[in-house]
Design an enzyme around this catalytic site. Structure first.
Site, PDB file in Angstrom:
ATOM      1  N   LYS A  54      -6.406  40.803  -5.008  1.00  0.00           N
ATOM      2  CA  LYS A  54      -7.582  41.649  -5.232  1.00  0.00           C
ATOM      3  C   LYS A  54      -8.033  42.287  -3.914  1.00  0.00           C
ATOM      4  O   LYS A  54      -8.343  43.478  -3.865  1.00  0.00           O
ATOM      5  CB  LYS A  54      -8.726  40.815  -5.836  1.00  0.00           C
ATOM      6  CG  LYS A  54      -8.460  40.402  -7.290  1.00  0.00           C
ATOM      7  CD  LYS A  54      -9.470  39.393  -7.822  1.00  0.00           C
ATOM      8  CE  LYS A  54      -9.093  38.946  -9.228  1.00  0.00           C
ATOM      9  NZ  LYS A  54      -9.972  37.921  -9.808  1.00  0.00           N
ATOM     10  N   GLN A 100     -14.595  33.812  -8.292  1.00  0.00           N
ATOM     11  CA  GLN A 100     -13.268  33.539  -8.851  1.00  0.00           C
ATOM     12  C   GLN A 100     -13.295  32.272  -9.706  1.00  0.00           C
ATOM     13  O   GLN A 100     -13.830  31.238  -9.296  1.00  0.00           O
ATOM     14  CB  GLN A 100     -12.245  33.407  -7.705  1.00  0.00           C
ATOM     15  CG  GLN A 100     -10.814  33.205  -8.152  1.00  0.00           C
ATOM     16  CD  GLN A 100     -10.241  34.409  -8.914  1.00  0.00           C
ATOM     17  OE1 GLN A 100     -10.635  35.548  -8.701  1.00  0.00           O
ATOM     18  NE2 GLN A 100      -9.312  34.155  -9.800  1.00  0.00           N
ATOM     19  N   ASP A 123     -17.314  41.502 -13.126  1.00  0.00           N
ATOM     20  CA  ASP A 123     -16.525  40.765 -14.121  1.00  0.00           C
ATOM     21  C   ASP A 123     -17.149  40.816 -15.509  1.00  0.00           C
ATOM     22  O   ASP A 123     -16.534  40.353 -16.478  1.00  0.00           O
ATOM     23  CB  ASP A 123     -16.427  39.283 -13.714  1.00  0.00           C
ATOM     24  CG  ASP A 123     -15.164  38.984 -12.923  1.00  0.00           C
ATOM     25  OD1 ASP A 123     -14.106  39.499 -13.294  1.00  0.00           O
ATOM     26  OD2 ASP A 123     -15.256  38.219 -11.944  1.00  0.00           O
TER      27      ASP A 123
HETATM   28  N1  GUN Z   1      -9.857  33.828 -13.070  1.00  0.00           N
HETATM   29  C1  GUN Z   1      -8.943  34.241 -13.980  1.00  0.00           C
HETATM   30  N2  GUN Z   1      -9.260  35.467 -14.444  1.00  0.00           N
HETATM   31  C2  GUN Z   1     -10.402  35.838 -13.823  1.00  0.00           C
HETATM   32  C3  GUN Z   1     -11.208  37.017 -13.878  1.00  0.00           C
HETATM   33  O1  GUN Z   1     -10.952  37.979 -14.608  1.00  0.00           O
HETATM   34  N3  GUN Z   1     -12.311  37.005 -13.059  1.00  0.00           N
HETATM   35  C4  GUN Z   1     -12.623  35.962 -12.253  1.00  0.00           C
HETATM   36  N4  GUN Z   1     -13.726  36.043 -11.512  1.00  0.00           N
HETATM   37  N5  GUN Z   1     -11.883  34.857 -12.192  1.00  0.00           N
HETATM   38  C5  GUN Z   1     -10.773  34.807 -12.963  1.00  0.00           C
END
Ligand code: GUN
Length: 294
Positions: A54, A100, A123
Site C-alpha cells: 500500500k 490494518q 476503508d
Molecule cells: N486486512 C485485510 N483486508 C483489509 C482491508 O481491506 N483493510 C484493512 N484496513 N485491513 C485489511
C-alpha cells in the site's frame, strides 16, 4: 484453460496511471499532497507485506504516507490506540486513516472503527460510513468490494439483472459488497445477491453457486470452489489469499485449473482482486483529501 482471464493487475495499472494524473492536478491546484496515516498493531508477516504494498503504491501515484507500527502492545494499548487514532484524525495533514486488520485477538475492533473520523475513513469501517453505504449514498466506497465492481465493469461484465452468489459475510467483503450490489443504481448494482457463509449447508451452497451468474468467493481455503460447484457461462471472482504450506505459493479459493476449463471468465490469484483493492485505497485517499481541502 477456456475461461477468459479477468486481468485485475492490468486494470489496476491503468487506474493507477489515471489516479497519478488526478493527484498531480490536485496538488498543483491546492499545494496539498494527500497523506494516508497507516496503523499496524503486531507483527503479522502478511499484514506487513500488504502495508508495504500500500505504501509503495501511494508513493508511485504521488501521495504520502505515515506508518505507525506498534510492535508490542498490552492491556493499556487498546485505549491508547483509540486516543491516538482520534488525535491523528484531528490533524490537517492526515487526510486518510487506515488501521490494518487483523488486530490482535484481545483488541475489540469496534471502538477503533468508531474513532476513525468518517471523512478520513478510507476503508469504510466507521459505522456512519457503513450506514451511508447501506442507504445507497456512500461518500467513499469500501476498497475490496469497489475493486471487484470496477474490475468487472472494466472487463465488460455488467451487474444489473445478474444473480450473484457471495461466499463471505465479513464486514470487509461480504456485507459491504452485497449492500453495494443490491442498490437501485445501474452504475454498479441492481444485482440479485445471495450471501453464503460457513454455516450454509454444503448442498445448499452448491445449489446457490450453480444457479448464480457471478460467484464471488472469499473463504480463505485453497481450492474451496471446485469444478462441481460451477457451470458454463459463469463469472468467478476469487478474493482468496492463501499461502500453500510447502511452497508458500500464493493461491486463491478456487480450484483454478478445473474451474477455468468450465466457466466463461475468472479472476486469478495473484493478479486479480488484490491489486484492485490497493488501487481503490489510492482512489479513496485522493477522494478523502479532496473532501477536506476543496
Ligand atoms: N486486512 C485485510 N483486508 C483489509 C482491508 O481491506 N483493510 C484493512 N484496513 N485491513 C485489511
Amino acid at each position: 484453460m477456456t475461461a477468459e482471464l479477468i486481468d485485475g493487475k492490468k486494470i489496476a495499472q491503468q487506474m493507477q496511471a489515471e489516479i497519478a494524473l488526478e493527484v498531480a492536478d490536485f496538488t498543483k491546484r491546492t499545494g496539498v499532497i494527500p497523506c494516508l496515516y497507516i496503523v499496524m498493531v503486531g507483527d503479522d508477516p502478511r499484514s506487513r507485506t500488504y502495508v508495504q504494498r500500500k505504501m509503495k503504491a501511494l508513493e508511485s501515484v504521488g501521495m504520502r504516507h505515515q506508518f505507525w507500527h506498534w510492535l508490542s502492545w498490552d492491556e493499556h494499548g487498546h485505549g491508547m490506540l483509540v486516543d491516538d487514532i482520534r488525535h491523528y484524525c484531528s490533524l490537517k495533514w492526515c487526510h486518510g486513516m487506515l488501521v490494518q486488520l487483523p488486530l490482535p485477538p484481545e483488541y475489540d475492533p469496534f471502538p477503533i472503527f468508531d474513532a476513525i473520523a468518517p471523512e478520513k475513513d478510507v476503508d469504510v469501517f466507521n459505522p456512519v460510513n457503513v450506514g451511508l453505504l447501506l442507504q445507497g449514498r456512500p461518500r467513499l466506497k469500501p476498497c475490496t468490494p469497489a475493486g471487484i465492481v470496477e474490475m468487472l465493469k472494466r472487463s465488460g461484465i455488467n451487474l444489473p439483472g445478474k444473480k450473484v452468489a457471495v461466499i463471505n459475510r465479513s464486514n470487509v467483503v461480504g456485507k459491504p459488497l452485497s449492500s453495494m450490489l443490491i442498490q437501485d443504481c445501474n452504475e454498479y448494482a441492481n444485482a440479485t445477491v445471495t450471501i453464503c457463509h460457513n454455516k450454509t449447508p454444503p448442498d445448499l451452497l452448491k445449489a446457490i453457486t450453480l444457479s448464480a451468474d457471478i460467484v464471488v468467493v472469499a473463504v480463505g481455503i485453497a481450492g474451496f470452489l471446485t469444478a462441481d460447484m460451477v457451470r458454463p457461462g459463469q463469472v468467478i471472482v476469487d478474493v482468496g489469499t492463501n499461502h500453500l504450506p510447502d511452497t508458500n505459493k500464493l493461491v486463491g479459493d478456487v480450484d483454478f485449473g478445473p474451474v477455468s476449463e468450465i466457466v466463461a471468465a475468472i479472476s486469478p490469484v495473484p493478479g486479480g482482486v488484490g491489486p484492485m483493492t490497493v488501487t481503490m485505497l489510492l482512489r479513496n485517499t485522493l477522494e478523502a483529501a479532496k473532501m477536506q481541502v476543496q
